[in-house]
Scaffold this motif. Structure first.
Motif, PDB file in Angstrom:
ATOM      1  N   GLU A  63     -19.911  35.278  -3.267  1.00  0.00           N
ATOM      2  CA  GLU A  63     -20.976  34.695  -2.440  1.00  0.00           C
ATOM      3  C   GLU A  63     -21.993  33.938  -3.305  1.00  0.00           C
ATOM      4  OE1 GLU A  63     -23.729  36.442   1.174  1.00  0.00           O
ATOM      5  OE2 GLU A  63     -23.005  37.829  -0.341  1.00  0.00           O
ATOM      6  N   ARG A  64     -22.119  32.625  -3.061  1.00  0.00           N
ATOM      7  CA  ARG A  64     -23.135  31.822  -3.764  1.00  0.00           C
ATOM      8  C   ARG A  64     -24.484  32.014  -3.065  1.00  0.00           C
ATOM      9  NH1 ARG A  64     -22.224  27.707  -7.306  1.00  0.00           N
ATOM     10  NH2 ARG A  64     -23.853  26.417  -6.390  1.00  0.00           N
ATOM     11  N   LEU A  65     -25.494  32.306  -3.834  1.00  0.00           N
ATOM     12  CA  LEU A  65     -26.825  32.590  -3.298  1.00  0.00           C
ATOM     13  C   LEU A  65     -27.740  31.393  -3.571  1.00  0.00           C
ATOM     14  CD1 LEU A  65     -27.018  36.274  -4.570  1.00  0.00           C
ATOM     15  CD2 LEU A  65     -26.185  35.437  -2.358  1.00  0.00           C
ATOM     16  N   GLU A  66     -27.492  30.310  -2.842  1.00  0.00           N
ATOM     17  CA  GLU A  66     -28.171  29.032  -3.071  1.00  0.00           C
ATOM     18  C   GLU A  66     -29.702  29.135  -3.001  1.00  0.00           C
ATOM     19  OE1 GLU A  66     -26.646  26.171  -3.863  1.00  0.00           O
ATOM     20  OE2 GLU A  66     -24.574  26.764  -3.469  1.00  0.00           O
ATOM     21  N   GLU A  67     -30.221  29.933  -2.063  1.00  0.00           N
ATOM     22  CA  GLU A  67     -31.683  29.986  -1.916  1.00  0.00           C
ATOM     23  C   GLU A  67     -32.377  30.740  -3.039  1.00  0.00           C
ATOM     24  OE1 GLU A  67     -29.879  32.843   1.038  1.00  0.00           O
ATOM     25  OE2 GLU A  67     -29.462  30.881   0.286  1.00  0.00           O
ATOM     26  N   TYR A  68     -31.603  31.389  -3.917  1.00  0.00           N
ATOM     27  CA  TYR A  68     -32.173  32.082  -5.073  1.00  0.00           C
ATOM     28  C   TYR A  68     -31.961  31.285  -6.357  1.00  0.00           C
ATOM     29  CZ  TYR A  68     -32.471  35.795  -1.700  1.00  0.00           C
ATOM     30  OH  TYR A  68     -32.757  36.523  -0.574  1.00  0.00           O
TER      31      TYR A  68
END
Length: 103
Positions: A63-68
């Motif tokens: 899972e890529r956590l773009e908002e972090y």
């Protein structure tokens, strides 16, 4: 058989993080507590050769956590910004991961 993790966003927090210092920021703490489940994608997104700008996007499993994502003038600075966002997110837990440590 790999362990399937719930989405990072479905987790509640059970880990605590020390306030960052010059010697120990959020990055080593997040790496220590999330271990094999966290990884960092770092790319240069701009700047000049002598003053680049990097973007670091954390991953929890696949899972890529773009908002972090975090930005910085070095790869380490970008990772530290992303780690700070992860640490303060309220989603760092131990109960869904087979932990060797108790926090």
């Amino acid at each position: 058989m790999p362990i399937e993790l719930p989405s990072f966003y479905e987790r509640g927090s059970s880990m605590t993080f020390e306030p960052p210092t010059r010697q120990r920021g959020y990055l080593p703490q997040v790496n220590e507590k999330l271990g094999q489940w966290i990884s960092w994608d770092v790319v240069q997104i701009g700047g000049n050769p002598h003053l680049p700008i990097f973007l670091c996007t954390p991953r929890c499993g696949v899972e890529r956590l773009e908002e972090y994502a975090g930005q910085g003038q070095s790869k380490k600075a970008a990772k530290e910004k992303a780690a700070e966002a992860i640490a303060l997110s309220g989603h760092c837990v131990c109960r869904h991961i087979p932990c060797l440590h108790r926090y």
